[in-house]
Design an enzyme around this catalytic site. Structure first.
Site, PDB file in Angstrom:
ATOM      1  N   CYS A  54      -4.059   0.754  -2.659  1.00 28.76           N
ATOM      2  CA  CYS A  54      -3.979  -0.510  -1.934  1.00 28.76           C
ATOM      3  C   CYS A  54      -2.912  -1.410  -2.563  1.00 28.76           C
ATOM      4  O   CYS A  54      -2.576  -1.266  -3.739  1.00 28.76           O
ATOM      5  CB  CYS A  54      -5.319  -1.227  -1.978  1.00 28.76           C
ATOM      6  SG  CYS A  54      -6.665  -0.307  -1.221  1.00 28.76           S
ATOM      7  N   CYS A 104     -10.212  -5.056  -0.149  1.00 22.75           N
ATOM      8  CA  CYS A 104     -11.357  -4.150  -0.083  1.00 22.75           C
ATOM      9  C   CYS A 104     -12.175  -4.289  -1.373  1.00 22.75           C
ATOM     10  O   CYS A 104     -11.769  -4.966  -2.319  1.00 22.75           O
ATOM     11  CB  CYS A 104     -10.886  -2.709   0.116  1.00 22.75           C
ATOM     12  SG  CYS A 104     -10.093  -1.972  -1.335  1.00 22.75           S
ATOM     13  N   GLU A 158      -3.028  -4.546  -3.491  1.00 20.12           N
ATOM     14  CA  GLU A 158      -3.500  -5.350  -4.620  1.00 20.12           C
ATOM     15  C   GLU A 158      -3.585  -4.514  -5.890  1.00 20.12           C
ATOM     16  O   GLU A 158      -3.286  -4.997  -6.987  1.00 20.12           O
ATOM     17  CB  GLU A 158      -4.893  -5.946  -4.326  1.00 20.12           C
ATOM     18  CG  GLU A 158      -4.956  -6.779  -3.082  1.00 20.12           C
ATOM     19  CD  GLU A 158      -5.351  -5.998  -1.831  1.00 20.12           C
ATOM     20  OE1 GLU A 158      -6.081  -6.552  -1.001  1.00 20.12           O
ATOM     21  OE2 GLU A 158      -4.921  -4.833  -1.661  1.00 20.12           O
ATOM     22  N   ASN A 177       0.824  -1.196   0.000  1.00 24.05           N
ATOM     23  CA  ASN A 177       0.000   0.000   0.000  1.00 24.05           C
ATOM     24  C   ASN A 177       0.865   1.255   0.000  1.00 24.05           C
ATOM     25  O   ASN A 177       1.962   1.285   0.550  1.00 24.05           O
ATOM     26  CB  ASN A 177      -1.015   0.002   1.152  1.00 24.05           C
ATOM     27  CG  ASN A 177      -0.424  -0.087   2.540  1.00 24.05           C
ATOM     28  OD1 ASN A 177       0.517  -0.835   2.786  1.00 24.05           O
ATOM     29  ND2 ASN A 177      -0.993   0.659   3.471  1.00 24.05           N
ATOM     30  N   CYS A 218     -10.328  -3.273  -4.567  1.00 20.45           N
ATOM     31  CA  CYS A 218      -9.314  -4.255  -4.960  1.00 20.45           C
ATOM     32  C   CYS A 218      -9.932  -5.525  -5.514  1.00 20.45           C
ATOM     33  O   CYS A 218      -9.368  -6.156  -6.406  1.00 20.45           O
ATOM     34  CB  CYS A 218      -8.390  -4.569  -3.786  1.00 20.45           C
ATOM     35  SG  CYS A 218      -7.283  -3.182  -3.445  1.00 20.45           S
ATOM     36  N   GLU A 261       0.241   5.241   0.734  1.00 23.30           N
ATOM     37  CA  GLU A 261      -0.677   6.273   1.200  1.00 23.30           C
ATOM     38  C   GLU A 261      -0.279   7.643   0.669  1.00 23.30           C
ATOM     39  O   GLU A 261       0.833   7.845   0.187  1.00 23.30           O
ATOM     40  CB  GLU A 261      -0.718   6.284   2.731  1.00 23.30           C
ATOM     41  CG  GLU A 261      -1.320   5.015   3.288  1.00 23.30           C
ATOM     42  CD  GLU A 261      -1.417   4.990   4.799  1.00 23.30           C
ATOM     43  OE1 GLU A 261      -2.077   4.079   5.310  1.00 23.30           O
ATOM     44  OE2 GLU A 261      -0.826   5.855   5.484  1.00 23.30           O
TER      45      GLU A 261
END
Length: 144
Positions: free
Chosen positions: A57, A97, A59, A46, A100, A48
């Site tokens: 993310c 999520c 993925e 990830n 993803c 940010e």
């Protein structure tokens, strides 16, 4: 040719990727490892951003690496892990999520696969098919 997925090796690759996360705000490091039929593994962590909505993310990062290098299809398994820095896989089980799941579905549909998804956590984790995480998915097949 298709390789047999090695759950432990793929989770280890995801945990290693989590160590590369840039997560100064959440302090929650996520790693993902994607296994392809040819045996190649692509990882992501990830990333940010101070403008939180621009964060990526693990993925999504891994999928973008594959697609931007010309990869299309062949996805057979995915491992996802997360946790505090230096301790991926310790704590609650991490699942992809919704965003993803959709990103992984795009990659899977390009090759007509329904990859295994291994979600890592202290309680032993989960093993699911992508179609279980994202039933009735929308993808490339719906556009043509």
């Amino acid at each position: 040719m298709s390789v047999a997925p090695d759950r432990e090796a793929l989770i280890a690759a995801a945990r290693e990727a989590a160590g590369l996360a840039y997560a100064p705000y959440s302090k929650f490091h996520v790693g993902a490892a994607l296994l392809f039929a040819d045996g190649s593994v692509v990882t992501g962590a990830n990333v940010e951003n101070a403008s939180y909505g621009l964060s990526l993310c693990a993925e999504t990062v891994a999928s973008a690496k594959v697609l931007s290098s010309g990869g299309r299809g062949g996805l057979i398994a995915v491992a996802v892990t997360g946790g505090v820095p230096g301790q991926p896989g310790r704590g609650a089980t991490v699942t992809p999520c919704g965003r993803c799941r959709q990103v992984l579905n795009e990659l899977a549909q390009l090759g007509g696969t329904d990859p295994l998804i291994w979600c890592d956590g202290e309680n032993g984790g989960l093993e699911l098919r992508l179609s279980e995480l994202l039933p009735h998915a929308f993808g490339p097949a719906n556009l043509g």
